[in-house]
Motif scaffolding. Structure first.
Motif, PDB file in Angstrom:
ATOM      1  N   SER A  75       7.864  -3.146   7.722  1.00 27.04           N
ATOM      2  CA  SER A  75       7.183  -3.992   6.631  1.00 27.04           C
ATOM      3  C   SER A  75       6.060  -4.849   6.639  1.00 27.04           C
ATOM      4  O   SER A  75       5.154  -4.906   5.878  1.00 27.04           O
ATOM      5  CB  SER A  75       8.174  -5.066   6.066  1.00 27.04           C
ATOM      6  N   GLU A  76       5.519  -5.077   8.144  1.00 34.65           N
ATOM      7  CA  GLU A  76       4.365  -5.590   8.384  1.00 34.65           C
ATOM      8  C   GLU A  76       3.273  -4.630   8.556  1.00 34.65           C
ATOM      9  O   GLU A  76       2.211  -5.156   8.311  1.00 34.65           O
ATOM     10  CB  GLU A  76       4.653  -6.488   9.811  1.00 34.65           C
ATOM     11  N   GLN A 130       1.043   0.534  -3.316  1.00 37.32           N
ATOM     12  CA  GLN A 130      -0.025  -0.614  -3.970  1.00 37.32           C
ATOM     13  C   GLN A 130      -1.001  -1.015  -3.117  1.00 37.32           C
ATOM     14  O   GLN A 130      -2.055  -1.028  -3.762  1.00 37.32           O
ATOM     15  CB  GLN A 130       0.874  -1.770  -4.375  1.00 37.32           C
ATOM     16  N   GLU A 131      -0.806  -1.357  -1.969  1.00 34.25           N
ATOM     17  CA  GLU A 131      -1.810  -1.758  -1.106  1.00 34.25           C
ATOM     18  C   GLU A 131      -2.986  -0.842  -0.702  1.00 34.25           C
ATOM     19  O   GLU A 131      -4.073  -0.869  -0.711  1.00 34.25           O
ATOM     20  CB  GLU A 131      -1.421  -2.158   0.292  1.00 34.25           C
ATOM     21  N   VAL A 132      -2.507   0.730  -0.798  1.00 33.84           N
ATOM     22  CA  VAL A 132      -3.287   1.659  -0.493  1.00 33.84           C
ATOM     23  C   VAL A 132      -4.354   1.730  -1.708  1.00 33.84           C
ATOM     24  O   VAL A 132      -5.704   1.857  -1.702  1.00 33.84           O
ATOM     25  CB  VAL A 132      -2.724   2.922  -0.100  1.00 33.84           C
ATOM     26  N   MET A 133      -3.674   1.413  -3.055  1.00 35.10           N
ATOM     27  CA  MET A 133      -4.490   1.690  -4.102  1.00 35.10           C
ATOM     28  C   MET A 133      -5.416   0.585  -4.548  1.00 35.10           C
ATOM     29  O   MET A 133      -6.510   0.775  -4.798  1.00 35.10           O
ATOM     30  CB  MET A 133      -3.589   1.715  -5.262  1.00 35.10           C
ATOM     31  N   GLU A 134      -4.973  -0.660  -4.092  1.00 41.82           N
ATOM     32  CA  GLU A 134      -5.783  -1.565  -4.129  1.00 41.82           C
ATOM     33  C   GLU A 134      -7.076  -1.429  -3.408  1.00 41.82           C
ATOM     34  O   GLU A 134      -8.363  -1.791  -3.563  1.00 41.82           O
ATOM     35  CB  GLU A 134      -5.226  -2.971  -3.938  1.00 41.82           C
ATOM     36  N   ASP A 165      17.583  -2.455  14.443  1.00 39.32           N
ATOM     37  CA  ASP A 165      17.545  -1.962  12.758  1.00 39.32           C
ATOM     38  C   ASP A 165      16.581  -3.108  12.351  1.00 39.32           C
ATOM     39  O   ASP A 165      15.601  -2.916  11.410  1.00 39.32           O
ATOM     40  CB  ASP A 165      18.806  -1.725  12.136  1.00 39.32           C
ATOM     41  N   GLU A 166      16.929  -4.495  12.454  1.00 34.70           N
ATOM     42  CA  GLU A 166      16.020  -5.727  11.897  1.00 34.70           C
ATOM     43  C   GLU A 166      14.684  -5.481  12.525  1.00 34.70           C
ATOM     44  O   GLU A 166      13.919  -5.747  11.555  1.00 34.70           O
ATOM     45  CB  GLU A 166      16.811  -6.865  12.512  1.00 34.70           C
ATOM     46  N   GLN A 167      14.461  -5.155  13.922  1.00 32.83           N
ATOM     47  CA  GLN A 167      13.317  -5.341  14.328  1.00 32.83           C
ATOM     48  C   GLN A 167      12.318  -4.035  13.746  1.00 32.83           C
ATOM     49  O   GLN A 167      11.081  -4.125  13.522  1.00 32.83           O
ATOM     50  CB  GLN A 167      13.424  -5.285  15.842  1.00 32.83           C
TER      51      GLN A 167
END
Length: 165
Positions: free
Chosen positions: A64-65, A71-75, A56-58
């Motif tokens: 996330s990476e 937000q990133e897509v809109m920018e 789960d951590e991996q």
């Protein structure tokens, strides 16, 4: 959480590549050659709480990476629409250089050599890309909703005025 061994971590890392537990177990524990044994032992490993938590951590790290958020897509779309994003294009330049060559009879002759040289040039995003980005942003903010004019006729029933609310 109990500490995982290096082999268990290797097993999880290999498992996350293609979710093939048998293959991952055989990589982490190369002394196991039998597929049936590897499958059984891998299945047993996957049921351990520490292994599940590490998986789960991996997966959380990976998501996330590598996955863009809204937000990133809109920018990105905004940069493309404003043509702030650059793209690399290969262009071919023709270079000429001339030199005098002896022809053997004592008279020099001018020889021109043309050479094509590829060069990478940065240009703003294409206008069609900017238009598409603007369209996608417009859809996101509902700028292009069609307005429909509708005439609605409400039927009136006999005796409707006499009814109480």
């Amino acid at each position: 959480m109990a500490k995982l061994t290096e082999k268990q971590k290797l097993f999880v890392d290999e498992y996350l590549i293609d979710l093939n537990a048998t293959r991952a177990y055989k990589v982490a524990y190369p002394n196991i050659k039998n597929d049936h044994s590897a499958r059984t032992l891998a299945s047993r490993l996957l049921t351990k709480v520490d292994i599940k938590n590490y998986i789960d951590e991996q997966l959380e790290k990976i998501s996330s990476e590598k996955i863009a958020d809204a937000q990133e897509v809109m920018e990105y779309l905004t940069k493309v629409m404003r043509r702030e994003m650059k793209e690399s294009v290969v262009v071919t330049l023709t270079k000429e250089h001339s030199e005098y060559v002896d022809t053997g009879d004592g008279k020099p002759r001018k020889k021109t050599v043309k050479e094509e040289v590829p060069q990478i040039v940065e240009i703003p995003a294409k206008l069609s890309d900017a238009n598409k980005a603007a369209e996608l942003l417009g859809k996101r903010y509902s700028l292009f909703t069609d307005k429909v004019q509708a005439e609605i006729v409400v039927p009136k029933f006999e005796g409707e005025d006499e009814l109480e609310d």
